[in-house]
Design a protein around this motif. Structure first.
Motif, PDB file in Angstrom:
ATOM      1  N   ALA A  88       0.853  -1.190   0.000  1.00  0.00           N
ATOM      2  CA  ALA A  88       0.000   0.000   0.000  1.00  0.00           C
ATOM      3  C   ALA A  88       0.887   1.238   0.000  1.00  0.00           C
ATOM      4  O   ALA A  88       1.884   1.297   0.724  1.00  0.00           O
ATOM      5  N   THR A  89       0.525   2.193  -0.817  1.00  0.00           N
ATOM      6  CA  THR A  89       1.183   3.494  -0.819  1.00  0.00           C
ATOM      7  C   THR A  89       0.208   4.489  -0.217  1.00  0.00           C
ATOM      8  O   THR A  89      -0.935   4.590  -0.667  1.00  0.00           O
ATOM      9  N   LEU A  90       0.651   5.177   0.826  1.00  0.00           N
ATOM     10  CA  LEU A  90      -0.206   6.156   1.497  1.00  0.00           C
ATOM     11  C   LEU A  90       0.199   7.563   1.094  1.00  0.00           C
ATOM     12  O   LEU A  90       1.391   7.874   1.033  1.00  0.00           O
TER      13      LEU A  90
ATOM     14  N   GLY B  40       3.139   9.206  -3.913  1.00  0.00           N
ATOM     15  CA  GLY B  40       2.874   8.654  -2.596  1.00  0.00           C
ATOM     16  C   GLY B  40       3.928   9.113  -1.612  1.00  0.00           C
ATOM     17  O   GLY B  40       4.937   9.708  -1.983  1.00  0.00           O
TER      18      GLY B  40
ATOM     19  N   CYS C  24       4.068   0.739   2.272  1.00  0.00           N
ATOM     20  CA  CYS C  24       3.816  -0.239   3.323  1.00  0.00           C
ATOM     21  C   CYS C  24       3.692  -1.638   2.739  1.00  0.00           C
ATOM     22  O   CYS C  24       3.034  -1.837   1.721  1.00  0.00           O
TER      23      CYS C  24
ATOM     24  N   ILE D  28      -6.328  -1.820   5.627  1.00  0.00           N
ATOM     25  CA  ILE D  28      -6.233  -0.558   4.875  1.00  0.00           C
ATOM     26  C   ILE D  28      -7.288   0.431   5.357  1.00  0.00           C
ATOM     27  O   ILE D  28      -6.991   1.621   5.544  1.00  0.00           O
TER      28      ILE D  28
ATOM     29  N   LEU E 165      -6.635   4.209   6.912  1.00  0.00           N
ATOM     30  CA  LEU E 165      -7.259   5.427   6.397  1.00  0.00           C
ATOM     31  C   LEU E 165      -7.948   6.246   7.480  1.00  0.00           C
ATOM     32  O   LEU E 165      -8.299   7.404   7.250  1.00  0.00           O
TER      33      LEU E 165
ATOM     34  N   VAL F 182      -3.681  10.772   7.139  1.00  0.00           N
ATOM     35  CA  VAL F 182      -3.618   9.889   5.968  1.00  0.00           C
ATOM     36  C   VAL F 182      -4.747  10.291   5.031  1.00  0.00           C
ATOM     37  O   VAL F 182      -5.911  10.268   5.409  1.00  0.00           O
TER      38      VAL F 182
ATOM     39  N   ARG G 255      -5.180   9.205   1.489  1.00  0.00           N
ATOM     40  CA  ARG G 255      -5.693   8.132   0.637  1.00  0.00           C
ATOM     41  C   ARG G 255      -4.653   7.048   0.511  1.00  0.00           C
ATOM     42  O   ARG G 255      -3.504   7.234   0.884  1.00  0.00           O
ATOM     43  N   SER G 256      -5.063   5.915  -0.048  1.00  0.00           N
ATOM     44  CA  SER G 256      -4.129   4.813  -0.265  1.00  0.00           C
ATOM     45  C   SER G 256      -4.317   4.244  -1.664  1.00  0.00           C
ATOM     46  O   SER G 256      -5.394   4.341  -2.257  1.00  0.00           O
ATOM     47  N   THR G 257      -3.255   3.650  -2.158  1.00  0.00           N
ATOM     48  CA  THR G 257      -3.281   2.871  -3.383  1.00  0.00           C
ATOM     49  C   THR G 257      -2.664   1.529  -3.019  1.00  0.00           C
ATOM     50  O   THR G 257      -1.583   1.480  -2.427  1.00  0.00           O
ATOM     51  N   THR G 258      -3.345   0.456  -3.364  1.00  0.00           N
ATOM     52  CA  THR G 258      -2.900  -0.864  -2.919  1.00  0.00           C
ATOM     53  C   THR G 258      -2.798  -1.830  -4.083  1.00  0.00           C
ATOM     54  O   THR G 258      -3.632  -1.810  -4.986  1.00  0.00           O
TER      55      THR G 258
END
Length: 89
Positions: A5-7, A37, A41, A55, A59, A64, A66-69
Protein backbone atom coordinates in the motif's frame (compact mmCIF):
# COMPACT_ATOMS: atom_id res chain seq x y z
CA UNK A 1 -1.35 -13.12 1.43
CA UNK A 2 0.72 -10.00 0.91
CA UNK A 3 -0.09 -6.52 -0.33
CA UNK A 4 1.74 -3.26 -0.87
CA UNK A 5 0.00 0.00 0.00
CA UNK A 6 1.18 3.49 -0.82
CA UNK A 7 -0.21 6.16 1.50
CA UNK A 8 -0.55 9.82 0.68
CA UNK A 9 -0.16 11.75 3.92
CA UNK A 10 -0.03 15.27 5.28
CA UNK A 11 3.69 15.90 5.70
CA UNK A 12 3.26 17.73 9.02
CA UNK A 13 1.56 14.62 10.48
CA UNK A 14 4.31 12.16 9.53
CA UNK A 15 5.55 11.55 13.09
CA UNK A 16 2.03 10.84 14.40
CA UNK A 17 1.25 8.65 11.38
CA UNK A 18 4.47 6.67 11.87
CA UNK A 19 3.55 5.95 15.49
CA UNK A 20 0.04 4.86 14.51
CA UNK A 21 1.37 2.59 11.75
CA UNK A 22 3.81 0.99 14.18
CA UNK A 23 0.84 -0.30 16.20
CA UNK A 24 -0.63 -2.30 13.27
CA UNK A 25 0.52 -5.94 13.55
CA UNK A 26 -0.23 -6.74 9.89
CA UNK A 27 2.17 -3.98 8.78
CA UNK A 28 5.45 -5.77 8.07
CA UNK A 29 7.43 -2.68 7.10
CA UNK A 30 6.91 0.95 6.10
CA UNK A 31 9.18 3.41 4.32
CA UNK A 32 8.98 7.11 3.52
CA UNK A 33 9.56 7.29 -0.23
CA UNK A 34 10.15 9.76 -3.02
CA UNK A 35 7.93 9.96 -6.08
CA UNK A 36 4.22 9.33 -6.04
CA UNK A 37 2.87 8.65 -2.60
CA UNK A 38 4.59 9.32 0.70
CA UNK A 39 4.71 6.09 2.71
CA UNK A 40 5.20 2.63 1.22
CA UNK A 41 3.82 -0.24 3.32
CA UNK A 42 4.13 -4.01 3.05
CA UNK A 43 1.12 -5.77 4.57
CA UNK A 44 0.20 -9.36 5.39
CA UNK A 45 -3.30 -10.74 5.81
CA UNK A 46 -5.35 -13.92 5.73
CA UNK A 47 -7.35 -12.92 2.64
CA UNK A 48 -8.54 -9.90 0.62
CA UNK A 49 -11.11 -8.95 3.24
CA UNK A 50 -8.47 -8.94 5.98
CA UNK A 51 -6.19 -6.72 3.89
CA UNK A 52 -9.16 -4.41 3.21
CA UNK A 53 -9.86 -4.07 6.95
CA UNK A 54 -6.21 -3.21 7.61
CA UNK A 55 -6.23 -0.56 4.87
CA UNK A 56 -9.56 0.83 6.11
CA UNK A 57 -7.98 1.17 9.56
CA UNK A 58 -4.95 2.95 8.12
CA UNK A 59 -7.26 5.43 6.40
CA UNK A 60 -8.73 6.43 9.77
CA UNK A 61 -5.33 7.68 10.98
CA UNK A 62 -5.48 11.49 11.08
CA UNK A 63 -3.29 12.88 8.31
CA UNK A 64 -3.62 9.89 5.97
CA UNK A 65 -5.39 11.20 2.86
CA UNK A 66 -5.69 8.13 0.64
CA UNK A 67 -4.13 4.81 -0.27
CA UNK A 68 -3.28 2.87 -3.38
CA UNK A 69 -2.90 -0.86 -2.92
CA UNK A 70 -1.66 -3.78 -4.97
CA UNK A 71 -2.06 -7.46 -4.04
CA UNK A 72 0.82 -9.82 -4.74
CA UNK A 73 0.12 -12.81 -6.96
CA UNK A 74 3.39 -14.66 -6.61
CA UNK A 75 6.93 -14.16 -5.36
CA UNK A 76 9.63 -14.10 -8.03
CA UNK A 77 12.62 -13.39 -5.77
CA UNK A 78 12.33 -13.79 -2.00
CA UNK A 79 13.83 -11.22 0.34
CA UNK A 80 17.56 -11.80 0.38
CA UNK A 81 20.81 -10.19 1.43
CA UNK A 82 23.40 -12.89 0.73
CA UNK A 83 24.16 -11.92 -2.90
CA UNK A 84 24.78 -8.33 -1.79
CA UNK A 85 26.90 -9.42 1.17
CA UNK A 86 29.04 -11.58 -1.13
CA UNK A 87 29.79 -8.54 -3.32
CA UNK A 88 31.47 -6.86 -0.38
CA UNK A 89 34.07 -9.61 0.03
Amino acid sequence: MQAFATLEVEQASREHISAALHAIPELLEAHIVTGQGDVWCRLAGRDNEHIQRVIDGMLTIPGVRRSTTVITLSEVVAHRVHPLARLRG
